[in-house]
Design a protein around this motif. Structure first.
Motif, PDB file in Angstrom:
ATOM      1  N   ASP A 150       0.826  -1.213   0.000  1.00  0.00           N
ATOM      2  CA  ASP A 150       0.000   0.000   0.000  1.00  0.00           C
ATOM      3  C   ASP A 150       0.860   1.264   0.000  1.00  0.00           C
ATOM      4  N   GLU A 151       1.935   1.253   0.767  1.00  0.00           N
ATOM      5  CA  GLU A 151       2.832   2.414   0.821  1.00  0.00           C
ATOM      6  C   GLU A 151       3.527   2.631  -0.526  1.00  0.00           C
ATOM      7  N   LEU A 152       3.925   1.552  -1.187  1.00  0.00           N
ATOM      8  CA  LEU A 152       4.533   1.676  -2.516  1.00  0.00           C
ATOM      9  C   LEU A 152       3.548   2.289  -3.504  1.00  0.00           C
ATOM     10  N   ARG A 153       2.296   1.852  -3.472  1.00  0.00           N
ATOM     11  CA  ARG A 153       1.278   2.409  -4.366  1.00  0.00           C
ATOM     12  C   ARG A 153       1.060   3.905  -4.088  1.00  0.00           C
ATOM     13  N   LEU A 154       1.078   4.272  -2.815  1.00  0.00           N
ATOM     14  CA  LEU A 154       0.854   5.662  -2.429  1.00  0.00           C
ATOM     15  C   LEU A 154       2.008   6.565  -2.882  1.00  0.00           C
ATOM     16  N   LYS A 155       3.242   6.111  -2.703  1.00  0.00           N
ATOM     17  CA  LYS A 155       4.420   6.940  -2.986  1.00  0.00           C
ATOM     18  C   LYS A 155       4.888   6.874  -4.436  1.00  0.00           C
ATOM     19  N   ASN A 156       4.441   5.863  -5.203  1.00  0.00           N
ATOM     20  CA  ASN A 156       4.889   5.682  -6.585  1.00  0.00           C
ATOM     21  C   ASN A 156       3.673   5.531  -7.500  1.00  0.00           C
ATOM     22  N   PRO A 157       2.995   6.642  -7.810  1.00  0.00           N
ATOM     23  CA  PRO A 157       1.799   6.537  -8.657  1.00  0.00           C
ATOM     24  C   PRO A 157       2.126   5.954 -10.027  1.00  0.00           C
ATOM     25  N   ARG A 158       1.180   5.234 -10.581  1.00  0.00           N
ATOM     26  CA  ARG A 158       1.261   4.581 -11.893  1.00  0.00           C
ATOM     27  C   ARG A 158       2.255   3.422 -11.929  1.00  0.00           C
ATOM     28  N   SER A 159       2.830   3.057 -10.807  1.00  0.00           N
ATOM     29  CA  SER A 159       3.687   1.872 -10.741  1.00  0.00           C
ATOM     30  C   SER A 159       2.799   0.637 -10.617  1.00  0.00           C
ATOM     31  N   THR A 160       3.327  -0.500 -11.015  1.00  0.00           N
ATOM     32  CA  THR A 160       2.581  -1.749 -10.922  1.00  0.00           C
ATOM     33  C   THR A 160       3.075  -2.520  -9.705  1.00  0.00           C
ATOM     34  N   ILE A 161       2.190  -2.727  -8.744  1.00  0.00           N
ATOM     35  CA  ILE A 161       2.519  -3.485  -7.534  1.00  0.00           C
ATOM     36  C   ILE A 161       1.431  -4.525  -7.336  1.00  0.00           C
ATOM     37  N   LYS A 162       1.806  -5.793  -7.354  1.00  0.00           N
ATOM     38  CA  LYS A 162       0.836  -6.873  -7.188  1.00  0.00           C
ATOM     39  C   LYS A 162       1.349  -7.856  -6.158  1.00  0.00           C
ATOM     40  N   MET A 163       0.431  -8.306  -5.318  1.00  0.00           N
ATOM     41  CA  MET A 163       0.763  -9.315  -4.313  1.00  0.00           C
ATOM     42  C   MET A 163      -0.280 -10.411  -4.393  1.00  0.00           C
ATOM     43  N   ALA A 164       0.171 -11.649  -4.413  1.00  0.00           N
ATOM     44  CA  ALA A 164      -0.751 -12.783  -4.476  1.00  0.00           C
ATOM     45  C   ALA A 164      -0.520 -13.693  -3.275  1.00  0.00           C
ATOM     46  N   VAL A 165      -1.610 -14.223  -2.756  1.00  0.00           N
ATOM     47  CA  VAL A 165      -1.565 -15.171  -1.648  1.00  0.00           C
ATOM     48  C   VAL A 165      -2.409 -16.389  -2.001  1.00  0.00           C
ATOM     49  N   ASN A 166      -2.170 -17.474  -1.318  1.00  0.00           N
ATOM     50  CA  ASN A 166      -2.962 -18.700  -1.459  1.00  0.00           C
ATOM     51  C   ASN A 166      -3.608 -19.015  -0.131  1.00  0.00           C
ATOM     52  N   ARG A 167      -4.666 -19.786  -0.187  1.00  0.00           N
ATOM     53  CA  ARG A 167      -5.325 -20.303   1.014  1.00  0.00           C
ATOM     54  C   ARG A 167      -5.613 -21.778   0.788  1.00  0.00           C
ATOM     55  N   VAL A 168      -5.435 -22.592   1.810  1.00  0.00           N
ATOM     56  CA  VAL A 168      -5.759 -24.015   1.713  1.00  0.00           C
ATOM     57  C   VAL A 168      -7.268 -24.175   1.623  1.00  0.00           C
ATOM     58  N   THR A 169      -7.998 -23.461   2.461  1.00  0.00           N
ATOM     59  CA  THR A 169      -9.463 -23.398   2.412  1.00  0.00           C
ATOM     60  C   THR A 169      -9.841 -21.927   2.520  1.00  0.00           C
ATOM     61  N   PRO A 170     -11.083 -21.580   2.197  1.00  0.00           N
ATOM     62  CA  PRO A 170     -11.469 -20.164   2.301  1.00  0.00           C
ATOM     63  C   PRO A 170     -11.325 -19.578   3.709  1.00  0.00           C
ATOM     64  N   LYS A 171     -11.408 -20.411   4.742  1.00  0.00           N
ATOM     65  CA  LYS A 171     -11.322 -19.909   6.117  1.00  0.00           C
ATOM     66  C   LYS A 171      -9.906 -19.947   6.682  1.00  0.00           C
ATOM     67  N   SER A 172      -8.980 -20.622   6.018  1.00  0.00           N
ATOM     68  CA  SER A 172      -7.620 -20.731   6.546  1.00  0.00           C
ATOM     69  C   SER A 172      -6.856 -19.427   6.313  1.00  0.00           C
ATOM     70  N   PRO A 173      -5.789 -19.189   7.078  1.00  0.00           N
ATOM     71  CA  PRO A 173      -5.022 -17.952   6.890  1.00  0.00           C
ATOM     72  C   PRO A 173      -4.291 -17.968   5.549  1.00  0.00           C
ATOM     73  N   PRO A 174      -4.092 -16.795   4.951  1.00  0.00           N
ATOM     74  CA  PRO A 174      -3.383 -16.746   3.673  1.00  0.00           C
ATOM     75  C   PRO A 174      -1.893 -17.015   3.865  1.00  0.00           C
ATOM     76  N   TYR A 175      -1.268 -17.536   2.825  1.00  0.00           N
ATOM     77  CA  TYR A 175       0.188 -17.657   2.831  1.00  0.00           C
ATOM     78  C   TYR A 175       0.719 -17.066   1.532  1.00  0.00           C
TER      79      TYR A 175
END
Length: 119
Positions: free
Chosen positions: A40-65
């Motif tokens: 979020d800070e990168l997006r705020l300080k560097n407009p028009r930059s591409t920042i993507k983060m992906a996570v997986n979950r074992v089940t919808p209720k499990s914590p992301p990794y």
């Protein structure tokens, strides 16, 4: 047929419980939680930059990794478009430690035949 379904559900439940017990208590989980703030800070300080983060979950209720994190700053994109040859290369290495993975970087060649980091 019914017994196969029960076995699969039980196996999935055991895997999820093991995963949550292993990852949920890991000291690096606090650092993982901070990566959202970093993105979020990168997006705020560097407009028009591409920042993507992906996570997986074992089940919808499990914590992301963590799965992957991608950053391409607008200034680097613009510099590559204006001063580099129209070709991109991929450079990478394997990560060692508690969390295995690969670190990849996209590079170009500038006017001085030097590597130019793009993403």
């Amino acid at each position: 047929m019914m017994s196969t379904t029960v076995v699969l559900v039980l196996e999935t439940k055991v895997i999820v419980e093991y995963f949550e017990a292993t990852i949920g208590d890991h000291p690096k989980m606090k650092e993982f939680a901070m990566s959202w703030d970093y993105a979020d800070e990168l997006r705020l300080k560097n407009p028009r930059s591409t920042i993507k983060m992906a996570v997986n979950r074992v089940t919808p209720k499990s914590p992301p990794y963590f799965k992957r994190f991608y950053v391409c700053f607008e200034a680097l994109k613009k510099g590559w478009k204006e001063g580099c040859r129209p070709i991109l290369g991929l450079d990478g290495c394997f990560l060692k430690g508690p969390f295995k993975g690969k670190l990849l970087a996209t590079v170009g060649i500038n006017g001085n035949n030097r590597m130019y980091l793009v993403a």
